[in-house]
Design a protein around this motif. Structure first.
Motif, PDB file in Angstrom:
ATOM      1  N   GLU A 286       0.814  -1.218   0.000  1.00 19.35           N
ATOM      2  CA  GLU A 286       0.000   0.000   0.000  1.00 19.35           C
ATOM      3  C   GLU A 286       0.853   1.276   0.000  1.00 19.35           C
ATOM      4  N   GLY A 287       2.149   1.116  -0.055  1.00 13.20           N
ATOM      5  CA  GLY A 287       3.028   2.287  -0.108  1.00 13.20           C
ATOM      6  C   GLY A 287       3.186   2.984   1.220  1.00 13.20           C
ATOM      7  N   THR A 288       3.038   2.244   2.303  1.00 11.93           N
ATOM      8  CA  THR A 288       3.159   2.850   3.630  1.00 11.93           C
ATOM      9  C   THR A 288       4.391   2.313   4.360  1.00 11.93           C
ATOM     10  N   PHE A 289       4.687   2.958   5.452  1.00 14.69           N
ATOM     11  CA  PHE A 289       5.845   2.588   6.279  1.00 14.69           C
ATOM     12  C   PHE A 289       5.357   1.669   7.396  1.00 14.69           C
ATOM     13  N   PRO A 290       5.739   0.377   7.381  1.00 13.19           N
ATOM     14  CA  PRO A 290       5.289  -0.498   8.457  1.00 13.19           C
ATOM     15  C   PRO A 290       6.058  -0.224   9.755  1.00 13.19           C
ATOM     16  N   LEU A 291       5.304   0.046  10.809  1.00  7.77           N
ATOM     17  CA  LEU A 291       5.886   0.237  12.142  1.00  7.77           C
ATOM     18  C   LEU A 291       5.326  -0.876  13.015  1.00  7.77           C
ATOM     19  N   VAL A 292       6.165  -1.858  13.315  1.00  8.49           N
ATOM     20  CA  VAL A 292       5.717  -3.036  14.058  1.00  8.49           C
ATOM     21  C   VAL A 292       6.011  -2.831  15.548  1.00  8.49           C
ATOM     22  N   LEU A 293       4.958  -2.887  16.353  1.00  9.10           N
ATOM     23  CA  LEU A 293       5.118  -2.700  17.790  1.00  9.10           C
ATOM     24  C   LEU A 293       5.036  -4.051  18.489  1.00  9.10           C
ATOM     25  N   GLY A 294       6.174  -4.479  19.095  1.00 11.80           N
ATOM     26  CA  GLY A 294       6.136  -5.735  19.855  1.00 11.80           C
ATOM     27  C   GLY A 294       5.639  -5.485  21.246  1.00 11.80           C
ATOM     28  N   GLY A 295       5.390  -6.532  21.883  1.00 19.00           N
ATOM     29  CA  GLY A 295       5.746  -7.914  21.606  1.00 19.00           C
ATOM     30  C   GLY A 295       7.240  -8.163  21.863  1.00 19.00           C
ATOM     31  N   ASP A 296       7.518  -9.457  22.047  1.00 16.60           N
ATOM     32  CA  ASP A 296       8.916  -9.839  22.192  1.00 16.60           C
ATOM     33  C   ASP A 296       9.567  -9.863  20.801  1.00 16.60           C
ATOM     34  N   HIS A 297      10.888 -10.055  20.785  1.00 25.22           N
ATOM     35  CA  HIS A 297      11.618  -9.875  19.524  1.00 25.22           C
ATOM     36  C   HIS A 297      11.340 -10.972  18.496  1.00 25.22           C
ATOM     37  N   SER A 298      10.630 -12.034  18.889  1.00 21.94           N
ATOM     38  CA  SER A 298      10.279 -13.053  17.884  1.00 21.94           C
ATOM     39  C   SER A 298       9.345 -12.464  16.817  1.00 21.94           C
ATOM     40  N   VAL A 299       8.691 -11.359  17.112  1.00 23.42           N
ATOM     41  CA  VAL A 299       7.790 -10.761  16.106  1.00 23.42           C
ATOM     42  C   VAL A 299       8.569 -10.277  14.873  1.00 23.42           C
ATOM     43  N   ALA A 300       9.872 -10.074  15.032  1.00 24.18           N
ATOM     44  CA  ALA A 300      10.686  -9.609  13.900  1.00 24.18           C
ATOM     45  C   ALA A 300      10.832 -10.673  12.819  1.00 24.18           C
ATOM     46  N   ILE A 301      10.616 -11.933  13.174  1.00 23.57           N
ATOM     47  CA  ILE A 301      10.687 -12.988  12.148  1.00 23.57           C
ATOM     48  C   ILE A 301       9.639 -12.689  11.075  1.00 23.57           C
ATOM     49  N   GLY A 302       8.443 -12.407  11.519  1.00 21.20           N
ATOM     50  CA  GLY A 302       7.363 -12.099  10.579  1.00 21.20           C
ATOM     51  C   GLY A 302       7.617 -10.816   9.825  1.00 21.20           C
ATOM     52  N   SER A 303       8.157  -9.813  10.506  1.00 19.68           N
ATOM     53  CA  SER A 303       8.334  -8.565   9.766  1.00 19.68           C
ATOM     54  C   SER A 303       9.432  -8.702   8.718  1.00 19.68           C
ATOM     55  N   LEU A 304      10.510  -9.395   9.038  1.00 17.15           N
ATOM     56  CA  LEU A 304      11.550  -9.603   8.017  1.00 17.15           C
ATOM     57  C   LEU A 304      11.032 -10.456   6.865  1.00 17.15           C
ATOM     58  N   ALA A 305      10.210 -11.432   7.178  1.00 19.92           N
ATOM     59  CA  ALA A 305       9.632 -12.267   6.123  1.00 19.92           C
ATOM     60  C   ALA A 305       8.741 -11.421   5.208  1.00 19.92           C
ATOM     61  N   GLY A 306       7.935 -10.565   5.800  1.00 16.78           N
ATOM     62  CA  GLY A 306       7.042  -9.709   5.006  1.00 16.78           C
ATOM     63  C   GLY A 306       7.825  -8.731   4.152  1.00 16.78           C
ATOM     64  N   LEU A 307       8.908  -8.200   4.688  1.00 17.91           N
ATOM     65  CA  LEU A 307       9.734  -7.256   3.933  1.00 17.91           C
ATOM     66  C   LEU A 307      10.404  -7.947   2.747  1.00 17.91           C
ATOM     67  N   SER A 308      10.798  -9.194   2.968  1.00 18.62           N
ATOM     68  CA  SER A 308      11.576  -9.898   1.936  1.00 18.62           C
ATOM     69  C   SER A 308      10.768 -10.125   0.662  1.00 18.62           C
ATOM     70  N   ALA A 309       9.452 -10.077   0.773  1.00 17.66           N
ATOM     71  CA  ALA A 309       8.641 -10.233  -0.438  1.00 17.66           C
ATOM     72  C   ALA A 309       8.732  -8.995  -1.336  1.00 17.66           C
ATOM     73  N   HIS A 310       9.218  -7.874  -0.786  1.00 18.77           N
ATOM     74  CA  HIS A 310       9.248  -6.610  -1.544  1.00 18.77           C
ATOM     75  C   HIS A 310      10.648  -6.084  -1.820  1.00 18.77           C
ATOM     76  N   TYR A 311      11.598  -6.484  -0.992  1.00 18.03           N
ATOM     77  CA  TYR A 311      12.974  -5.999  -1.174  1.00 18.03           C
ATOM     78  C   TYR A 311      13.873  -7.194  -1.438  1.00 18.03           C
ATOM     79  N   SER A 312      14.679  -7.091  -2.493  1.00 19.44           N
ATOM     80  CA  SER A 312      15.524  -8.247  -2.798  1.00 19.44           C
ATOM     81  C   SER A 312      16.847  -8.162  -2.065  1.00 19.44           C
ATOM     82  N   ASN A 313      17.177  -6.975  -1.575  1.00 19.95           N
ATOM     83  CA  ASN A 313      18.495  -6.794  -0.968  1.00 19.95           C
ATOM     84  C   ASN A 313      18.401  -5.829   0.206  1.00 19.95           C
ATOM     85  N   LEU A 314      17.596  -6.207   1.165  1.00 19.07           N
ATOM     86  CA  LEU A 314      17.313  -5.308   2.283  1.00 19.07           C
ATOM     87  C   LEU A 314      18.468  -5.274   3.285  1.00 19.07           C
ATOM     88  N   GLY A 315      18.840  -4.075   3.721  1.00 17.49           N
ATOM     89  CA  GLY A 315      19.786  -3.929   4.827  1.00 17.49           C
ATOM     90  C   GLY A 315      19.024  -3.908   6.140  1.00 17.49           C
TER      91      GLY A 315
END
Ligand SMILES: NC(=[NH2+])NCCC[C@H](N)C(=O)O
Ligand SMILES: [Mn+2]
Ligand SMILES: [Mn+2]
Length: 322
Positions: free
Chosen positions: A111-140
């Motif tokens: 949708e062209g927005t900036f995802p701001l993920v509010l945890g939660g413990d740090h395991s929530v980052a697994i999902g956010s990195l997975a979601g990002l990887s569908a859109h960025y091929s070389n994410l830092g």
């Protein structure tokens, strides 16, 4: 884009702040993930509401940005299966939450927005990195943390999945999200930088060395100063990448600044170091997304950690003193 929101937010921000924003997007998707079963002790599931109560949306609006949506990811709060001793804890719950977070983050980017993920413990980052990887091929990715979160199910000493998020994203763990299209191994170790490390398990130290992951420990911050550290980090994740994701574990901060976390470690970042680092990152115009995790109200004092979390998000979103 919600025009009404934009207008009212614009009025609020009045003068000097909006002009200095360097975000790629003016719409922020707030993705709340009230999940604490990946952590060492309960309470992180209360983090998202605590950040909202501490004024997050007001702060975002005052920057002239628009909260395009606010989502609450449905999270289990109790295990459906009994926990076996010495085994990885709440695996199926973490998997369920990861899939949901992945979908929300991916949707927010679509949708062209900036995802701001509010945890939660740090395991929530697994999902956010997975979601990002569908859109960025070389994410830092810059991982602000006292810990490396590099354990696998076999090597973890605690069995807590918040200590395994990076391993999962690197594809080192049997826990993976490869059934989600585009989200098999979703992080390249040469695109990852750690800042704030000071509590590593032996296996994690071996992994950091073996994989050559650029790491700035507290020792490095003491020696070089946070500005040098961020500049060197950007030399790794800012060149040749198609975006920068910030995964910010509140325990990177010194417990005197941020007591409300589940796994505090003495000797962390101070108030200005944390703000300055995020201000420098904001000014690159390359930051695409952020997780802010491990706010644990049960150990906080007067909502101090949540308020600091809100302020730090604002710094990353472009807030300036003048
Ligand atoms: N996200 C965190 N706070 N992680 C803490 C991890 C601590 C320890 N290394 C473990 O595996 O349990
Ligand atoms: Mn962490
Ligand atoms: Mn940590």
């Amino acid at each position: 884009m919600g025009n009404n929101d934009m207008e009212s937010a614009g009025t609020l921000s009045a003068s000097n702040e909006t002009s200095q924003l360097h975000l790629r997007h003016h719409d922020v998707a707030v993705i709340k993930v009230p999940f604490g079963l990946g952590g060492a002790r309960g309470g992180a599931e209360l983090g998202p509401d605590e950040l909202i109560t501490a004024g997050l949306k007001r702060e975002i609006a005052s920057l002239g940005l628009n909260v395009s949506k606010e989502i609450r990811v449905d999270c289990p709060s109790e295990s459906v299966a009994p926990i076996e001793r010495n085994r990885v804890k709440y695996l199926s719950e973490v998997r369920q939450v990861s899939e949901r977070v992945c979908n929300e983050v991916s949707g927010a980017i679509a949708e062209g927005t900036f995802p701001l993920v509010l945890g939660g413990d740090h395991s929530v980052a697994i999902g956010s990195l997975a979601g990002l990887s569908a859109h960025y091929s070389n994410l830092g990715v810059i991982w602000f943390d006292a810990h490396a979160d590099l354990n696998t199910e076999e090597r973890s000493l605690s069995g807590n999945m918040h200590g395994m998020s990076v391993a999962a994203a690197l594809g080192h763990s049997a826990f993976n999200l490869s059934h989600i299209p585009g989200a098999g191994t979703f992080l390249n170790p040469s695109n990852l930088v750690y800042i704030g490390l000071r509590d590593l398990d032996v296996y994690e130290k071996e992994q950091i060395r073996a994989l050559g992951i650029k790491s700035f420990t507290m020792h490095d911050i003491d020696r070089m100063g946070i500005q040098q550290v961020v500049e060197q980090a950007l030399a790794v994740v800012g060149e040749g990448t198609d975006g920068i994701h910030i995964s910010f574990d509140m325990d990177c901060l010194d417990p005197r600044e941020a007591p409300g976390v589940g796994t505090p470690v003495p000797g962390g970042l101070n108030y200005r170091e944390a703000h300055f680092a995020l201000e420098l990152l904001a000014s690159t115009n390359q930051v695409t997304s952020m997780d802010l995790v491990e706010v644990n109200p049960l150990f906080d004092q007067n909502r101090h950690t949540a308020r600091l979390g809100v302020e730090l998000i604002a710094s990353l979103l472009g807030k300036r003193i003048l």
